[in-house]
Design a protein around this motif. Structure first.
Motif, PDB file in Angstrom:
ATOM      1  N   LYS A  87      -3.112   9.354   3.798  1.00  0.00           N
ATOM      2  CA  LYS A  87      -2.675   9.970   2.537  1.00  0.00           C
ATOM      3  C   LYS A  87      -1.461  10.875   2.706  1.00  0.00           C
ATOM      4  CE  LYS A  87      -6.812   9.996  -0.246  1.00  0.00           C
ATOM      5  NZ  LYS A  87      -6.814   9.734  -1.613  1.00  0.00           N
ATOM      6  N   ASP A  88      -1.441  11.662   3.777  1.00  0.00           N
ATOM      7  CA  ASP A  88      -0.299  12.561   3.974  1.00  0.00           C
ATOM      8  C   ASP A  88       0.983  11.782   4.235  1.00  0.00           C
ATOM      9  OD1 ASP A  88      -1.507  11.851   6.425  1.00  0.00           O
ATOM     10  OD2 ASP A  88      -0.518  13.504   7.466  1.00  0.00           O
ATOM     11  N   GLU A  89       0.880  10.638   4.926  1.00  0.00           N
ATOM     12  CA  GLU A  89       2.053   9.789   5.133  1.00  0.00           C
ATOM     13  C   GLU A  89       2.537   9.205   3.808  1.00  0.00           C
ATOM     14  OE1 GLU A  89       1.794   7.954   9.598  1.00  0.00           O
ATOM     15  OE2 GLU A  89       0.454   7.070   8.099  1.00  0.00           O
ATOM     16  N   ILE A  90       1.597   8.775   2.960  1.00  0.00           N
ATOM     17  CA  ILE A  90       1.963   8.212   1.658  1.00  0.00           C
ATOM     18  C   ILE A  90       2.656   9.265   0.804  1.00  0.00           C
ATOM     19  CG2 ILE A  90       1.064   7.240  -0.493  1.00  0.00           C
ATOM     20  CD1 ILE A  90      -1.122   5.885   1.190  1.00  0.00           C
ATOM     21  N   LYS A  91       2.148  10.500   0.832  1.00  0.00           N
ATOM     22  CA  LYS A  91       2.784  11.577   0.059  1.00  0.00           C
ATOM     23  C   LYS A  91       4.197  11.852   0.560  1.00  0.00           C
ATOM     24  CE  LYS A  91      -1.494  13.955  -1.138  1.00  0.00           C
ATOM     25  NZ  LYS A  91      -2.345  15.122  -0.855  1.00  0.00           N
ATOM     26  N   ARG A  92       4.366  11.875   1.868  1.00  0.00           N
ATOM     27  CA  ARG A  92       5.683  12.109   2.453  1.00  0.00           C
ATOM     28  C   ARG A  92       6.652  10.990   2.076  1.00  0.00           C
ATOM     29  NH1 ARG A  92       5.008  11.521   7.978  1.00  0.00           N
ATOM     30  NH2 ARG A  92       3.517  13.207   7.871  1.00  0.00           N
ATOM     31  N   ILE A  93       6.161   9.745   2.135  1.00  0.00           N
ATOM     32  CA  ILE A  93       6.987   8.591   1.771  1.00  0.00           C
ATOM     33  C   ILE A  93       7.341   8.641   0.292  1.00  0.00           C
ATOM     34  CG2 ILE A  93       6.943   6.085   1.478  1.00  0.00           C
ATOM     35  CD1 ILE A  93       5.318   5.964   4.097  1.00  0.00           C
TER      36      ILE A  93
END
Length: 153
Positions: A87-93
């Protein structure tokens, strides 16, 4: 790539047309008949791209050919495929894609420990003069290495 990795396909055109800022390793949700076709290398993704929708990343324009030996339960070759990330990677992306000019492009597909993985690149489009500069730089590097080899012999 490390041990236990078998490359299925690489998007060389993406490295020519885009400047790659970051790369992410993603899992991909596939159906049974799709994985059989992927194992046979029957994939096509020249214009594939990914988008963030409702906190999930979806891969578009990625085609997996139907398996001819499958029954009536075959898959739709053009369906959108879900990519698996934290989830944190998706938010960053998602924050980066909202910036002007950034796109998510699949760079390569490979097997890692028996699972299909996608190398997803956060890319910005290159202008024509950027491409020419890259070609010029590559030619100069080739000349230097050629001269170096000639001096060794």
């Amino acid at each position: 790539m490390s041990e236990g990795v078998k490359i299925i396909a690489v998007n060389r055109k993406a490295r020519h047309d885009f400047t790659i800022d970051e790369t992410y390793e993603c899992g991909i949700v596939l159906m049974g008949t799709e994985i059989k076709s992927v194992r046979e290398g029957k994939i096509s993704f020249p214009d594939a791209w990914a988008e963030v929708k409702n906190g999930e990343i979806w891969l578009n324009s990625f085609r997996i050919a139907e398996n001819p030996f499958s029954s009536i339960f075959n898959h739709d070759p053009d369906r959108k495929k879900k990519l698996l990330l934290h989830k944190d990677e998706i938010k960053r992306i998602a924050r980066r894609v909202e910036e002007k000019g950034y796109t998510l492009i699949p760079l390569s597909f490979y097997f890692k420990n028996g699972k299909v993985k996608v190398e997803l690149g956060l890319c910005k489009g290159k202008k024509a003069f950027d491409k020419r500069a890259d070609i010029r730089e590559r030619d100069i590097q080739r000349e230097v290495s050629r001269e170096f080899r000639e001096k060794l012999h």
